[in-house]
Motif scaffolding. Structure first.
Motif, PDB file in Angstrom:
ATOM      1  N   TYR A 134      24.314  41.688  47.103  1.00 12.76           N
ATOM      2  CA  TYR A 134      24.512  41.866  48.542  1.00 12.76           C
ATOM      3  C   TYR A 134      23.301  41.331  49.306  1.00 12.76           C
ATOM      4  CZ  TYR A 134      28.126  45.132  47.026  1.00 12.76           C
ATOM      5  OH  TYR A 134      29.220  45.694  46.443  1.00 12.76           O
ATOM      6  N   PHE A 135      23.537  40.894  50.515  1.00 15.06           N
ATOM      7  CA  PHE A 135      22.450  40.556  51.428  1.00 15.06           C
ATOM      8  C   PHE A 135      22.257  41.803  52.292  1.00 15.06           C
ATOM      9  CE2 PHE A 135      20.689  38.243  55.208  1.00 15.06           C
ATOM     10  CZ  PHE A 135      19.574  37.712  54.560  1.00 15.06           C
ATOM     11  N   GLU A 183      19.739  45.125  54.084  1.00 11.61           N
ATOM     12  CA  GLU A 183      18.474  45.572  54.645  1.00 11.61           C
ATOM     13  C   GLU A 183      17.804  46.594  53.716  1.00 11.61           C
ATOM     14  OE1 GLU A 183      17.814  46.233  59.145  1.00 11.61           O
ATOM     15  OE2 GLU A 183      18.197  48.202  58.311  1.00 11.61           O
ATOM     16  N   THR A 219      12.570  55.568  64.317  1.00  5.28           N
ATOM     17  CA  THR A 219      12.304  54.164  63.993  1.00  5.28           C
ATOM     18  C   THR A 219      11.031  54.086  63.157  1.00  5.28           C
ATOM     19  OG1 THR A 219      13.228  53.522  66.127  1.00  5.28           O
ATOM     20  CG2 THR A 219      11.827  51.905  65.031  1.00  5.28           C
ATOM     21  N   GLU A 228      17.949  53.867  59.681  1.00  4.28           N
ATOM     22  CA  GLU A 228      19.090  53.271  58.972  1.00  4.28           C
ATOM     23  C   GLU A 228      19.388  54.004  57.664  1.00  4.28           C
ATOM     24  OE1 GLU A 228      16.474  51.517  60.036  1.00  4.28           O
ATOM     25  OE2 GLU A 228      17.294  50.396  61.731  1.00  4.28           O
ATOM     26  N   ALA A 244       6.302  51.681  67.398  1.00  4.86           N
ATOM     27  CA  ALA A 244       7.381  52.225  66.573  1.00  4.86           C
ATOM     28  C   ALA A 244       8.125  51.178  65.747  1.00  4.86           C
ATOM     29  CB  ALA A 244       8.363  52.984  67.451  1.00  4.86           C
ATOM     30  N   THR A 245       8.240  49.953  66.254  1.00  8.66           N
ATOM     31  CA  THR A 245       9.038  48.956  65.532  1.00  8.66           C
ATOM     32  C   THR A 245       8.182  48.051  64.660  1.00  8.66           C
ATOM     33  OG1 THR A 245       8.914  47.404  67.387  1.00  8.66           O
ATOM     34  CG2 THR A 245      10.796  48.910  67.354  1.00  8.66           C
ATOM     35  N   LYS A 246       6.866  48.253  64.690  1.00 12.59           N
ATOM     36  CA  LYS A 246       5.968  47.365  63.945  1.00 12.59           C
ATOM     37  C   LYS A 246       5.496  48.006  62.639  1.00 12.59           C
ATOM     38  CE  LYS A 246       6.091  44.289  67.179  1.00 12.59           C
ATOM     39  NZ  LYS A 246       6.917  43.100  66.967  1.00 12.59           N
ATOM     40  N   GLY A 265       7.982  46.572  57.195  1.00 18.29           N
ATOM     41  CA  GLY A 265       8.111  45.213  56.661  1.00 18.29           C
ATOM     42  C   GLY A 265       9.210  45.101  55.619  1.00 18.29           C
ATOM     43  N   HIS A 291      12.960  47.002  57.255  1.00 18.60           N
ATOM     44  CA  HIS A 291      13.775  46.238  58.199  1.00 18.60           C
ATOM     45  C   HIS A 291      14.030  44.801  57.760  1.00 18.60           C
ATOM     46  CE1 HIS A 291      13.539  48.846  62.082  1.00 18.60           C
ATOM     47  NE2 HIS A 291      14.373  49.311  61.189  1.00 18.60           N
ATOM     48  N   MET A 292      13.682  44.500  56.521  1.00 19.10           N
ATOM     49  CA  MET A 292      13.891  43.135  56.022  1.00 19.10           C
ATOM     50  C   MET A 292      15.230  43.067  55.281  1.00 19.10           C
ATOM     51  SD  MET A 292      11.233  41.063  53.644  1.00 19.10           S
ATOM     52  CE  MET A 292      11.253  42.143  52.222  1.00 19.10           C
ATOM     53  N   ARG A 293      15.861  41.903  55.376  1.00 19.18           N
ATOM     54  CA  ARG A 293      17.072  41.688  54.570  1.00 19.18           C
ATOM     55  C   ARG A 293      16.787  40.663  53.486  1.00 19.18           C
ATOM     56  NH1 ARG A 293      19.665  42.722  59.443  1.00 19.18           N
ATOM     57  NH2 ARG A 293      21.406  44.181  59.299  1.00 19.18           N
ATOM     58  N   GLU A 294      17.287  40.958  52.291  1.00 19.65           N
ATOM     59  CA  GLU A 294      17.185  40.039  51.162  1.00 19.65           C
ATOM     60  C   GLU A 294      18.387  40.294  50.261  1.00 19.65           C
ATOM     61  OE1 GLU A 294      12.818  39.125  49.566  1.00 19.65           O
ATOM     62  OE2 GLU A 294      13.216  41.259  49.568  1.00 19.65           O
TER      63      GLU A 294
END
Lengths: 373, 177
Positions: free
Chosen positions: A7-8, A10, A33, A37, A117-119, A174, A177-180
């Motif tokens: 799957y691709f 998060e 945050t 998710e 919050a998002t960093k 990092g 929130h990354m997708r791979e």
């Protein structure tokens, strides 16, 4: 729950899927945050596999309820970020003291306080280890890819069950929130806590070499006392004697310390025979590894070391590396892992690449490697 | 290595576009892919963007300094990124929402994605129109694989609309060459 396949995905979703595959039966949390998710996904998926999900009023309640749920026999988990992780510290210590298996995911963000919050950031490394009061040890894992968000979540549950201890999945925005691409396996190996055998009455002490007592469930007819106060093997409080404090707290620390060989895990490349070894962890270790690869291609004698289990820290290995070569610690924080590395590596050999707010490119770290060489 | 940034105002679907592109390159085309998203801490508004990095080799580069391809969906985003835009190979803008494009050494494609999307049903599909244009500009991005991904990524009732959005975006650029 996803079927076997590629799957691709998060990182936070991979973490939630790992929890499902590991057999998580209870989730309590409060959204924040960059960890929401995990909770969002489990709110949909956990009830489908017979698990229970509850949104609590805050993080104090979240941590408290996963401890309670664990004593009903369920594998339990919560996920949060810095501000929520701070609120969980008291009950995290309670989980340590009561030897309650549970998984606490901290998708770290840039702090202190509300910060950004998002960093991403990794300033909670020491807090994960020392955040609650008193003497204790716990286990913390540091994933650097979406695949590891899945794999390490499974391992976090297994270690929690194996050693009756809270385990922290110390991720960061990092990787969260990354997708791979992630490979979801069907044949995930899972571990369950050891249950008392017939006649076994001590649930808070043991002569076993691994220092792990058996754990019954609430409501199974045992005379079960669970307390955060110092207690004897049968659970009764003893808030004054030397023996009770010394016996219990030493065993809690030894339970992690003496099982290091089973718990520790790291990745290394040319860490033995290089002029410089780059030490890094979490999402930062990806560009750090890329920079080492580039440096080797350019003919520089550079190695790489990354703790996958960051607590207990692989101190002997770090010491050995620091004896033989220069070390460049690359981290997404000013104080994250630094003191632990300073403790193991002589100051004349130690160099720092620290960065805040966002991940650097491979070239940024590569340039730093060349300066240090 | 291909480095793509898709940016605009929060709510325009820049992250969604990055996810579709990333998934297509990763699952369908077999690249190693990393996709990052960036958004402001505000509940609504602010610049939101998505970075997609793809390579045939194992990937440890997680962020983009200068993209090869920059897709911009909103004027203020392009104004903010003017310095970056001057360094990219290709700039594709949604000319329905971006009127002032600075002079840059790289190639510029102005695609009225918002208008095209509106004509086929909903302005919301502007992000997918731009992906179609990108597939035409970059040989490495396979339009058929994007279509396959769109079929799997969207609920069935939106599939055809998005396939059309991809095709229109693709044709829009070829018309100009």
């Amino acid at each position: 729950m996803k079927e076997k396949g590629e799957y691709f995905m998060e990182g936070n979703i991979a973490c939630a899927e790992g929890a499902l595959k590991a057999g998580c039966g209870f989730y309590a949390g409060y959204p924040i945050t960059p960890a929401s998710e995990v909770m969002n996904h489990l709110s949909e998926e956990l009830p489908k596999v017979g698990g229970r999900f509850i949104q609590m009023e805050d993080e104090l309640g979240s941590m408290a309820s996963i401890v309670g749920a664990s004593w009903t026999g369920l594998k339990s988990m919560t996920a949060t970020s810095g501000p929520g992780f701070s609120l969980m510290q008291e009950n995290l210590g309670y989980a340590v003291m009561t030897e309650t298996p549970c998984v606490v995911v901290n998708v770290q963000r840039a702090g202190p306080s509300t910060g950004q919050a998002t960093k991403p950031g990794t300033g909670d490394v020491m807090q994960a280890r020392f955040g609650s009061q008193g003497d204790y040890e716990l286990i913390a894992l540091s994933p650097n890819s979406v695949q590891e968000m899945f794999d390490f979540t499974v391992r976090a549950f297994n270690l929690a069950e194996r050693y009756r201890t809270p385990v922290v999945l110390l991720a960061d925005a990092g990787v969260g929130h990354m997708r791979e691409k992630v490979k979801i396996r069907e044949d995930v190996k899972t571990v369950k806590r050891r249950r008392p055998e017939e006649g076994e009455r001590e649930f808070f002490d043991t002569d076993r070499e691994d220092h792990v007592p058996p754990m019954p469930n609430f409501g199974e007819g045992e005379e079960l006392l669970v307390t955060g106060s110092t207690h004897l093997g049968d659970g009764t409080r003893d808030t004054s004697s030397f023996e009770a404090q010394d016996n219990l707290v030493r065993r809690l620390v030894d339970k992690i310390e003496d099982n290091r060989e089973d718990i520790e895990d790291w990745e290394e490349h040319h860490a033995e025979d290089s002029d410089l070894v780059v030490v890094s962890y979490g999402s930062m270790s990806r560009p750090a590894r890329g920079a080492v690869r580039k440096a080797r291609k350019e003919g520089h004698n550079v190695g790489f070391f990354r703790p996958k289990v960051i607590w207990p820290s692989p101190e002997k290995r770090l010491k050995k590396i620091g004896e033989n070569s220069k070390v460049l610690l690359a981290e997404l924080s000013l104080r994250g892992y630094r003191m632990e590395v300073e403790r193991s590596v002589p100051s004349e050999n130690l160099h720092i690449f620290d960065r805040l707010n966002s991940l650097p490119t491979v070239d940024k770290i590569y340039d730093n490697i060349k300066e240090v060489l | 290595m291909i480095k793509i940034r898709i940016g605009g105002w929060a709510g325009q679907g820049t992250v969604r576009a990055g996810t579709i592109l990333g998934r297509s390159l990763s699952i369908e085309q077999g690249y190693h892919v990393v996709q990052q998203r960036s958004y402001s801490a505000a509940v609504r508004s602010g610049i939101a963007y998505s970075d997609v990095i793809a390579d045939k080799k194992e990937l440890d580069e997680l962020v983009i300094d200068t993209p090869n391809y920059l897709l911009v969906m909103y004027q203020n985003t392009l104004d903010e990124w003017e310095d970056t835009a001057k360094k990219v190979d290709v700039l594709i803008v949604d000319s329905s929402r971006v009127e002032n494009v600075p002079e840059i050494p790289g190639k510029i494609y102005e695609v009225p994605a918002g208008k095209i999307a509106e004509d086929i049903g909903t302005a919301k599909a502007a992000n997918v129109v731009l992906l179609g244009s990108l597939a035409r500009v970059s040989e490495k991005i396979d339009i058929d694989m994007l279509k396959k991904t769109v079929r799997e990524e969207f609920p069935e009732k939106y599939t055809e609309l998005n396939i059309e959005a991809l095709e229109k975006g693709f044709e829009e650029v070829s018309d100009r060459e």
